[in-house]
Design a protein around this motif. Structure first.
Motif: not given
Length: 286
Positions: A146, A195-196, A231, A233, A263
């Motif tokens: 993360d 968030l990974s 988020f 990601v 993203e």
């Protein structure tokens, strides 16, 4: 054309703790009954996967166990060269049990045996070894965390020299609370989390998304402060997990609070949005 022959195979496993039965594949044994041939290949080093799954594993003890396994299988291979020594209806599991009797040791084997047809047992052994053992060494290379996902956002924000400082924020609901690592406030709290989803399997990817959706649901219920979740990601390294990643994004998008999803190739968009909102807030405040 070389005749294809039936073969069976067993996968050798290193069981770190017989009580929990956690294991990692460490070898493959093939048996070709029509020729009485036994072929095997086992690990000769720990590799990154074993180190990652069992960080307390004793390297010397593991190496000794694998050498003993290799010797036992080599003896079995030599014995099978004696024509008619073993029945043609035996399978790989039965054969490997002759070399490695089932007990409470750390080296176990899969059951029942797998099977197939081959016209080149050596190539088939190499393919099965790659499938069950070595491929996971390649894929257990360091995955992005993360923090790795957030780092480019932090660096770009620093370049913008914004007056606002992102801070940790806890959103408290009636039944639960959620901590966001990065947040700032104007009329509402803008909260951000990296968030990974560069994880090992599909279940892990979907579970992480469901957990965050659950966090948002629990914290939104009765929250005394208005907040807008965002988020940033990243997806998995393995292309075969792309479908699970898409499902994870869909889960997050439908979570309470209507979170915005960026993203990793949209870092510039996220930073530009934060900059615009902060500049607008500063202008309004002045």
């Amino acid at each position: 054309m070389t005749e294809k022959r039936t073969y069976t195979y067993a996968v050798l496993r290193y069981v770190h703790d017989v009580m929990t039965a956690e294991f990692v594949n460490v070898g493959v044994v093939i048996y070709v009954p029509s020729t009485g041939s036994v072929l095997s290949r086992v690990r000769n080093s720990m590799g990154p996967r074993l180190r990652g799954v069992f960080p307390d594993l004793d390297r010397d003890a593991f190496t000794r166990a694998m050498r003993a396994t290799e010797r036992s299988l080599a003896t079995l291979t030599k014995e099978t060269r004696t024509e008619g020594l073993f029945p043609s209806d035996a399978d790989a599991v039965g054969m490997v049990a002759r070399a490695l009797p089932k007990d409470d040791s750390s080296i176990q084997w899969s059951s029942p045996a797998g099977s197939g047809l081959t016209n080149d047992p050596e190539k088939t052994l190499a393919r099965l070894y790659d499938r069950f053992v070595s491929r996971y060494d390649v894929r257990s290379l360091r995955r992005r965390s993360d923090d790795d996902v957030w780092r480019p956002v932090r660096l770009k924000l620093e370049e913008q020299n914004l007056s606002v400082q992102l801070q940790e924020k806890t959103i408290v609901g009636t039944v639960d609370e959620i901590v966001f690592k990065h947040a700032w406030k104007n009329s509402v709290w803008h909260v951000y989390e990296a968030l990974s989803f560069d994880l090992a399997d599909a279940d892990g990817i979907k579970t992480k998304a469901r957990e965050w959706a659950g966090h948002l649901l629990s914290a939104s219920d009765g929250a005394t402060e208005v907040f807008k979740p965002h988020f940033i990601v990243c997806g998995p390294s393995r292309i075969e997990l792309s479908s699970a990643y898409k499902s994870a994004l869909a889960i997050l998008k439908k979570a309470p609070g209507t979170p915005e999803i960026f993203e990793e190739d949209q870092v510039d968009d996220l930073v530009a949005q934060i900059e615009d909102e902060v500049r607008a807030h500063e202008a309004h405040a002045s």
